[in-house]
Design a protein around this motif. Structure first.
Motif, PDB file in Angstrom:
ATOM      1  N   VAL A 134      -6.455  -4.291  -0.324  1.00 34.10           N
ATOM      2  CA  VAL A 134      -6.195  -3.160  -0.134  1.00 34.10           C
ATOM      3  C   VAL A 134      -5.401  -2.359  -1.710  1.00 34.10           C
ATOM      4  N   PRO A 135      -6.413  -1.565  -2.245  1.00 32.13           N
ATOM      5  CA  PRO A 135      -5.608  -0.578  -2.751  1.00 32.13           C
ATOM      6  C   PRO A 135      -3.817  -0.221  -3.069  1.00 32.13           C
ATOM      7  N   VAL A 136      -3.376  -0.467  -4.262  1.00 30.63           N
ATOM      8  CA  VAL A 136      -1.880  -0.266  -4.141  1.00 30.63           C
ATOM      9  C   VAL A 136      -1.309   0.360  -5.512  1.00 30.63           C
ATOM     10  N   THR A 137      -0.104   1.729  -5.788  1.00 32.31           N
ATOM     11  CA  THR A 137       0.157   1.893  -6.646  1.00 32.31           C
ATOM     12  C   THR A 137       2.037   1.401  -6.462  1.00 32.31           C
ATOM     13  N   ILE A 138       2.399   2.035  -7.492  1.00 30.61           N
ATOM     14  CA  ILE A 138       4.115   1.559  -7.722  1.00 30.61           C
ATOM     15  C   ILE A 138       4.373   2.792  -8.839  1.00 30.61           C
ATOM     16  N   THR A 149       2.082   2.243 -12.246  1.00 30.94           N
ATOM     17  CA  THR A 149       0.484   1.201 -12.744  1.00 30.94           C
ATOM     18  C   THR A 149       0.490   1.276 -11.475  1.00 30.94           C
ATOM     19  N   GLY A 150      -0.611   0.045 -11.205  1.00 26.95           N
ATOM     20  CA  GLY A 150      -2.039   0.161  -9.579  1.00 26.95           C
ATOM     21  C   GLY A 150      -2.789  -0.338 -10.057  1.00 26.95           C
ATOM     22  N   CYS A 151      -3.317  -0.367  -8.769  1.00 28.23           N
ATOM     23  CA  CYS A 151      -4.614  -0.294  -9.089  1.00 28.23           C
ATOM     24  C   CYS A 151      -4.913   0.289  -7.663  1.00 28.23           C
ATOM     25  N   PRO A 213      -7.248  -2.208 -14.623  1.00 24.82           N
ATOM     26  CA  PRO A 213      -6.709  -2.071 -16.173  1.00 24.82           C
ATOM     27  C   PRO A 213      -5.218  -2.146 -15.500  1.00 24.82           C
ATOM     28  N   GLN A 214      -4.406  -1.891 -15.713  1.00 22.50           N
ATOM     29  CA  GLN A 214      -2.952  -2.402 -15.429  1.00 22.50           C
ATOM     30  C   GLN A 214      -2.316  -3.707 -14.426  1.00 22.50           C
ATOM     31  N   ALA A 215      -3.642  -4.361 -14.439  1.00 22.18           N
ATOM     32  CA  ALA A 215      -2.692  -4.570 -12.682  1.00 22.18           C
ATOM     33  C   ALA A 215      -3.122  -6.477 -13.093  1.00 22.18           C
ATOM     34  N   TYR A 216      -2.290  -7.492 -13.348  1.00 25.84           N
ATOM     35  CA  TYR A 216      -2.446  -8.840 -13.470  1.00 25.84           C
ATOM     36  C   TYR A 216      -3.955  -9.235 -12.708  1.00 25.84           C
TER      37      TYR A 216
END
Length: 240
Positions: A134-138, A149-151, A213-216
């Motif tokens: 699921v898409p998730v952001t912080i 950050t997030g996806c 791009p910001q996610a591991y």
């Protein structure tokens, strides 16, 4: 000088107070369907380890100082005739909505935190190393200079068939990591590949990185994926 000193104290006081107090996580479900967020602590503990969150709903969770751990979404959860609770995506076992001290079954999108770590900084990231569901952001709150950050992308739409996790009726529920599917050391950064100089991005990890791009995207993807902040609370949004 006295005015300057007083101004500096006023600026730092909220951070100093925050450093000795709890952190508030606000979990939001912006998905068009219910999800069941879950949590696993590696240091300290939280008041809940799993719960139902209706579409459009939020829940605040207080974390103690120095807490570290992860949150992730579970989807397609239900209770069978024997009252056993389980989820098709991100399941953590135990047979109940609250987890039994284990992480989520991959693939699952992870929001990871270490609060008040080195130099009293919070460290946080979104990890797709174990795959994505699921898409998730912080989003840090209360400290404007801290980065989000997030996806936010729907990686399930671009997931190659060999990595797809599907429901019994064929719906794509998540995108597995190449390590999970193939178990090869170059995908898992294991054995003689357990070295950031040796283990590099692969064609599979690049699918995740290109989308988010910001996610591991693989174990040594630190340079662009770890973020720090001091004195913030955090909004964790699913389907931002």
């Amino acid at each position: 000088m006295e005015k300057l000193g007083l101004a500096l104290v006023c600026l730092l006081l909220p951070i100093l107070i925050k450093g000795a107090s709890s952190t508030t996580f606000t979990l939001k479900n912006n998905c068009p369907h219910k999800i069941w967020p879950a949590a696993l602590s590696s240091s300290g503990s939280l008041p809940t380890t799993g719960f139902e969150l209706q579409s459009g709903s939020t829940l605040k969770i207080q974390a103690p100082p120095k807490w570290s751990g992860r949150f992730w979404p579970r989807t397609n959860c239900s209770t069978d005739a024997s009252s056993e609770f389980s989820c098709l995506s991100g399941d953590c076992g135990g047979g109940k909505p609250e987890c039994a001290g284990t992480g989520g079954a991959p693939p699952a999108s992870l929001a990871e935190f270490t609060l008040q770590g080195h130099d009293n900084k919070d460290f946080y990231d979104i990890s797709l190393v174990d795959g994505y569901n699921v898409p998730v952001t912080i989003v840090p709150r209360g400290v404007p200079e801290c980065n989000s950050t997030g996806c936010g992308a729907d990686i399930n739409r671009v997931c190659p068939p060999e990595l797809q996790a599907r429901s019994p009726d064929g719906v794509v529920l998540g995108c597995k990591s190449a390590c999970l599917v193939f178990g090869e050391k170059e995908y898992c950064c294991s054995d003689d590949y357990n070295d950031p100089k040796v283990c590099k991005p692969t064609n599979y990890s690049k699918i995740f990185k290109d989308a988010c791009p910001q996610a591991y995207s693989y174990p040594y993807d630190d340079a662009t994926s770890t973020f720090t902040c001091t004195g913030a609370d955090y909004d964790i949004t699913f389907c931002p």
